[in-house]
Design a protein around this motif. Structure first.
Motif, PDB file in Angstrom:
ATOM      1  N   SER A 358       1.171  -1.136   0.393  1.00 28.25           N
ATOM      2  CA  SER A 358      -0.404  -0.140   0.091  1.00 28.25           C
ATOM      3  C   SER A 358       0.700   0.754  -0.249  1.00 28.25           C
ATOM      4  O   SER A 358       2.166   1.607   0.627  1.00 28.25           O
ATOM      5  N   TYR A 359       0.370   2.600   0.029  1.00 30.52           N
ATOM      6  CA  TYR A 359       1.258   3.227   0.035  1.00 30.52           C
ATOM      7  C   TYR A 359       0.040   4.265   0.403  1.00 30.52           C
ATOM      8  O   TYR A 359      -0.833   4.347   0.263  1.00 30.52           O
ATOM      9  N   GLY A 360       0.929   5.411   0.668  1.00 29.32           N
ATOM     10  CA  GLY A 360       0.072   7.114   1.176  1.00 29.32           C
ATOM     11  C   GLY A 360      -1.053   6.808   2.103  1.00 29.32           C
ATOM     12  O   GLY A 360      -0.549   6.026   3.481  1.00 29.32           O
ATOM     13  N   ALA A 361      -2.213   6.631   2.274  1.00 31.16           N
ATOM     14  CA  ALA A 361      -3.189   6.892   3.794  1.00 31.16           C
ATOM     15  C   ALA A 361      -3.891   6.126   3.678  1.00 31.16           C
ATOM     16  O   ALA A 361      -3.579   5.652   4.444  1.00 31.16           O
ATOM     17  N   ARG A 362      -3.785   4.823   2.592  1.00 31.39           N
ATOM     18  CA  ARG A 362      -4.091   3.455   3.235  1.00 31.39           C
ATOM     19  C   ARG A 362      -2.606   2.726   3.548  1.00 31.39           C
ATOM     20  O   ARG A 362      -3.394   2.298   4.177  1.00 31.39           O
ATOM     21  N   LYS A 363      -1.453   3.281   3.242  1.00 31.92           N
ATOM     22  CA  LYS A 363      -0.489   2.635   3.896  1.00 31.92           C
ATOM     23  C   LYS A 363      -0.733   2.684   5.702  1.00 31.92           C
ATOM     24  O   LYS A 363      -0.316   2.158   6.660  1.00 31.92           O
ATOM     25  N   LEU A 364      -0.260   4.053   5.365  1.00 33.98           N
ATOM     26  CA  LEU A 364      -0.785   5.252   6.895  1.00 33.98           C
ATOM     27  C   LEU A 364      -1.744   4.333   8.134  1.00 33.98           C
ATOM     28  O   LEU A 364      -1.692   3.889   8.833  1.00 33.98           O
ATOM     29  N   GLY A 365      -2.795   3.870   7.587  1.00 34.36           N
ATOM     30  CA  GLY A 365      -4.580   3.761   7.987  1.00 34.36           C
ATOM     31  C   GLY A 365      -4.208   2.107   8.235  1.00 34.36           C
ATOM     32  O   GLY A 365      -3.901   1.953   9.795  1.00 34.36           O
ATOM     33  N   LEU A 366      -3.675   1.313   7.536  1.00 37.02           N
ATOM     34  CA  LEU A 366      -3.699   0.427   7.979  1.00 37.02           C
ATOM     35  C   LEU A 366      -2.657   0.105   9.193  1.00 37.02           C
ATOM     36  O   LEU A 366      -2.514  -1.231   9.763  1.00 37.02           O
ATOM     37  N   GLY A 367      -1.226   0.528   8.715  1.00 35.97           N
ATOM     38  CA  GLY A 367      -0.002   0.355   9.662  1.00 35.97           C
ATOM     39  C   GLY A 367      -0.721   0.714  11.103  1.00 35.97           C
ATOM     40  O   GLY A 367      -0.205   0.746  12.287  1.00 35.97           O
ATOM     41  N   LEU A 368      -1.409   2.086  11.380  1.00 31.41           N
ATOM     42  CA  LEU A 368      -2.279   2.414  12.668  1.00 31.41           C
ATOM     43  C   LEU A 368      -2.867   2.033  13.141  1.00 31.41           C
ATOM     44  O   LEU A 368      -3.026   1.311  14.487  1.00 31.41           O
ATOM     45  N   VAL A 369      -4.203   1.105  12.385  1.00 30.96           N
ATOM     46  CA  VAL A 369      -4.436   0.152  12.985  1.00 30.96           C
ATOM     47  C   VAL A 369      -3.930  -1.192  13.357  1.00 30.96           C
ATOM     48  O   VAL A 369      -4.182  -1.786  14.529  1.00 30.96           O
TER      49      VAL A 369
END
Length: 450
Positions: A358-369
Motif C-alpha cells: 500500500s501507499y500513502g493514506a491507505r498504508k498509514l491507516g493500515l499501519g496504525l490499525v
C-alpha cells in the motif's frame, strides 16, 4: 596481594557499598514511549522517518546491564551475598509466562494455517525452527545461520540475548564478589572490556558482508553461508552493550553521594551528547554512511554515548528531559512494555503484506490499525498472563529485607531502625526494558528488583 578479609570496600575496584538503586521513573517512561515507537516502526508507520530505530534496543540493553548489576550489588551490600536461586526464580516468573504463551499461540496458529491454507506459508520459511529456537532462548544464534529463511518472530532474538546475559552474568559477578580481591575485580573488568572490544572489532571489520537497501539488510552470503556472515550476524546483535551497562553500574557506585556539582555538570554534558548521538542515529542511519548500521564508526560512538545518557537519567532525575519521560502515562505503558513487545509482531504478521503493498493514506491507516491491535494484545497479556505471575514473584520470592520494607509501608510492622531498612521503599515496578524486532524493538529487560 591484599587479603580478602582485610580489603575494605574503598580499596576494591568494584564498590559494593552505595545507596540503593531505588525506582527510576524516567526509565519506565523511556520504555513506554519507545516501545510504542518500535511497534509503529514495524508497522511501517515510522520506518522511513526514523530508520535508525534499532538503536532503541541498545538503550534497552545498556539499561538492563545497569539495572541488574546495580541490584545484584545492592543485594550483596545488604545481605553479604547473592541468592542465585531467588534471582533465577524471579527472572523466570517475569519472563517465561508471557514468552511461552506467545510462542504457543504462534505455533498453534501456524499449524492451523499450514493445514487449511498452506500456500500462505510460502514466505514463512522455517517457522517451526523459530518456535523451537525462541523456546530455548537461542534465536539469535539460529538466525546467524539461517538469515534468509527465518523472521516470522524475529523480534525474539533480543530476548534471547538478554536471557543468556541473565544466566551467565550473575554467576560471574557473584564469583568475583565472593573472592573479594582487587585481582578478582580487575579480571572481571578486563574481561568485560575485552568482550566489548572484540564485538566492536568484529562488527566494524565484517561490515562489508551486509548492505542496506533503504532500511532492509541484504546479506552477501544469504544464498551460501560464509563464516564471515555468521560471525557478523552474531556480533551485530550487540551483546556488548549489555556489558557496557554492567560497567556503567560499577562507575555509578564510585560516584560520591551527594553528587558533587562538578561531577553533575560533567554527567549533564555527556548525557546531552548521548541524546544528540541517539537522535542522530534515529534520524540519519540510512541517510549518512557515518551512521550506517551496525559497523560504522558513527554507530559505535553512538552506542558508547548511551552509557552517559543512562547515567544522566539516573543521577539527574530532576532534569527537564527526565521529568518529561517520567510522565505518568509513559510510565504506565513502560510497565507493560514487555507484553507489548512480545505480542505486537504476531499481531502484525497478517497485515504486513497489505501494508507493504500500500501507499500513502491507505498504508498509514493500515499501519496504525495494526499497531493499535498489537499494543492491545500486549496490554491483555499484562492483565491476564503476566500480572498473576508478577504477584507470585513479589509475594513469595522477595528478599527478606524488601519484604520487611513492604510491610513497613503497609503499617504492619514498626521501623526496625538504621541498618535494616536502608533506603526508600518503592512499589514493585513490574517492568522490563524493551527489546527489538529484526534489529529494532524493546527488550524484556530487567525490572528494578532482580
Amino acid at each position: 596481594m591484599t587479603d580478602a578479609a582485610a580489603l575494605t570496600d574503598a580499596d576494591r575496584l568494584i564498590k559494593v557499598q552505595a545507596p540503593r538503586l531505588g525506582h527510576i521513573p524516567s526509565f519506565d517512561g523511556f520504555r513506554g514511549i519507545f516501545v510504542l515507537q518500535v511497534v509503529l516502526y514495524h508497522a511501517g508507520v515510522t520506518a522511513k522517518l526514523l530508520p535508525g530505530s534499532p538503536i532503541i534496543i541498545d538503550w534497552f540493553f545498556v539499561a538492563s546491564g545497569f539495572l541488574i548489576t546495580s541490584l545484584l550489588l545492592d543485594e550483596q551490600n545488604r545481605s553479604g551475598g547473592i541468592d542465585m536461586r531467588r534471582f533465577y526464580t524471579r527472572r523466570a516468573l517475569r519472563l517465561f509466562p508471557a514468552m511461552y504463551a506467545m510462542i504457543g499461540i504462534f505455533t498453534v496458529l501456524m499449524l492451523a494455517v499450514q493445514i487449511f491454507a498452506p500456500n500462505a506459508l510460502e514466505d514463512a520459511g522455517l517457522w517451526w525452527v523459530e518456535s523451537l529456537a525462541a523456546s530455548l532462548y537461542v534465536y539469535f544464534l539460529v538466525a546467524a545461520f539461517f538469515p534468509a529463511t527465518i523472521g516470522a518472530i524475529g523480534h525474539t532474538w533480543s530476548l534471547t540475548v538478554e536471557e543468556q546475559f541473565y544466566f551467565f552474568w550473575p554467576m560471574l559477578l557473584r564469583r568475583s564478589l565472593k573472592r573479594g580481591t582487587r585481582r578478582s575485580d580487575r579480571n572481571l573488568i578486563i574481561g568485560c572490556l575485552v568482550f566489548i572490544a572484540l564485538f566492536v572489532t568484529l562488527r566494524m571489520s565484517l561490515q562489508h558482508v551486509v548492505t542496506w537497501d533503504g532500511i532492509e539488510a541484504r546479506f552477501a552470503d544469504q544464498d551460501q553461508l560464509t563464516w564471515q556472515g555468521v560471525v557478523y550476524r552474531i556480533a551485530a546483535v550487540r551483546p556488548d552493550m549489555i556489558v557496557c551497562g554492567c560497567l556503567a553500574a560499577f562507575v555509578a557506585r564510585r560516584i560520591p553521594r551527594p553528587v558533587p556539582d562538578h561531577v553533575r555538570r560533567v554527567i549533564a554534558v555527556l548525557g546531552a551528547l548521548g541524546w544528540v548521538m541517539f537522535a542522530g542515529v534515529l534520524l540519519f542511519a540510512s541517510r549518512f554512511p557515518f551512521f550506517t548500521m551496525f559497523g560504522s564508526i558513527g554507530y559505535q560512538l553512538a552506542l558508547w554515548a548511551l552509557v552517559p545518557l543512562v547515567l544522566d537519567l539516573y543521577f539527574r532525575q530532576e532534569s527537564l528531559i527526565a521529568r518529561g519521560l517520567a510522565w505518568h502515562r509513559a510510565q504506565w505503558f513502560g510497565q507493560r512494555s514487555y507484553g507489548i513487545y512480545l505480542w505486537h509482531i504476531p499481531v502484525l504478521l497478517p497485515f504486513l503484506a497489505a501494508i507493504e503493498s500500500s501507499y500513502g493514506a491507505r498504508k498509514l491507516g493500515l499501519g496504525l490499525v495494526a499497531a493499535a491491535l498489537g499494543v492491545c494484545a500486549g496490554l491483555l497479556s499484562f492483565r491476564y498472563v503476566e500480572r498473576r505471575f508478577l504477584h507470585i514473584k513479589e509475594t513469595r520470592f522477595t528478599a527478606p529485607q524488601d519484604r520487611l520494607r513492604s510491610e513497613m509501608a503497609a503499617g504492619d510492622v514498626a521501623d526496625p531502625g538504621p541498618g535494616r531498612a536502608d533506603g526508600p521503599i518503592e512499589p514493585p515496578p513490574y517492568v522490563e526494558p524493551p527489546s527489538p524486532v529484526d534489529h529494532a524493538g524493546p527488550s524484556t529487560g530487567a525490572d528494578q528488583r532482580p
